[in-house]
Design an enzyme around this catalytic site. Sequence first.
Site, PDB file in Angstrom:
ATOM      1  N   CYS A 223      56.395  15.995  -1.269  1.00 53.75           N
ATOM      2  CA  CYS A 223      56.840  15.477  -2.577  1.00 53.75           C
ATOM      3  C   CYS A 223      58.096  16.226  -3.036  1.00 53.75           C
ATOM      4  O   CYS A 223      59.147  16.051  -2.457  1.00 53.75           O
ATOM      5  CB  CYS A 223      55.689  15.577  -3.581  1.00 53.75           C
TER       6      CYS A 223
ATOM      7  N   HIS B 228      50.716  13.123  -0.788  1.00 53.38           N
ATOM      8  CA  HIS B 228      50.129  14.470  -0.829  1.00 53.38           C
ATOM      9  C   HIS B 228      48.923  14.606   0.095  1.00 53.38           C
ATOM     10  O   HIS B 228      47.787  14.477  -0.360  1.00 53.38           O
ATOM     11  CB  HIS B 228      49.678  14.786  -2.256  1.00 53.38           C
TER      12      HIS B 228
ATOM     13  N   GLU C 167      47.656  17.271   1.138  1.00 57.60           N
ATOM     14  CA  GLU C 167      46.851  18.441   0.728  1.00 57.60           C
ATOM     15  C   GLU C 167      45.835  18.051  -0.345  1.00 57.60           C
ATOM     16  O   GLU C 167      44.896  18.800  -0.610  1.00 57.60           O
ATOM     17  CB  GLU C 167      47.771  19.576   0.259  1.00 57.60           C
TER      18      GLU C 167
END
Lengths: 90, 233
Positions: free
Chosen positions: B86, B203, B205
């Site tokens: 990002c 994302h 994660e």
Amino acid sequence: MKTYTASITVTLRRAILDVQGKAVENALHSLHMPGFADVRIGKHIELSIQAVDADSASSAVREACDKLLTNPVMEDYHFTLQEIAPVEAA
Amino acid sequence: MNIGVVTFPGSNCDADARHASAITGNTVHSLWHKDASLPTGLDVIILPGGFSYGDYLRTGAIARFSPIMNEVVRFANAGGLVFGICNGFQILCEAGLLPGALIRNRNLSFVCKDVFLRVENTDSPFTNVCTAGQVLRVPVAHGEGRYTASDEVIKGLEDAGQVLYRYVTPEGQQTDDANPNGSLNNIAGVTNTARNVMGLMPHPERACEALLGSVDGLTVFHSLARHCNAPVA
């Protein structure tokens, strides 16, 4: 040394769709102002710089634009320089 | 693996990146934007999501001149693995480690939702555990994620297999509706020519635990581990 002010205009490159400009253009039309087209929205940056002459002030501003103030992948810029007259001693 | 996660002023996904790195069996090193050196033995550096320096001027434009970025560039140029998520992707583009730029979303809205990504190339340190065409469910959260570059650069990326992920429908179809931000060619993630640097707008994660709705983000961490011959938790 002389002092100059630079007025820098940064806009998205022509090839890139300016969605913000498009939205504002549509808003103008919906306000019954149909004559407007090609709205482009950018940034205005003003700064002052000390340099020996206008040429070196220009090249310093150009370096600042190329390195930090704009991203050449997506933006174009142009600027004007104006010398500030030194304040006369009283 | 030893994973370093950089925190810039305004990073807000650094804790998530550290957490995902830790639960996948890695040793995590917190790195600070003012650091002028890296710990020895790092395998991967993650530039996390957020709004570094308030997104002032342009996203990533000021972060790229942080002291630690000199080290990140040196690490990448020496073949180290660098992963920008990002805002981290935006920083990598500004730093010139990845081609192109990320600009305001097509619809001018901040988009925050799960999207579907198709893995376009499994021959990379970031995607090697995936199957070609595999569809992953991963969240996005960004206002400026529309990937753009000149026609020649896009063609170069496509021809060289540097587009690693594309936005698609849940069935894996590349459609305009599946594109959350107007990115050219539905591009969600790209790598450099040496394939050791990747930028990804979504994302992964945030998609590493079933509790959060998807574990598809694990593929990135598992791929990195396989590339480094490292154990996986």
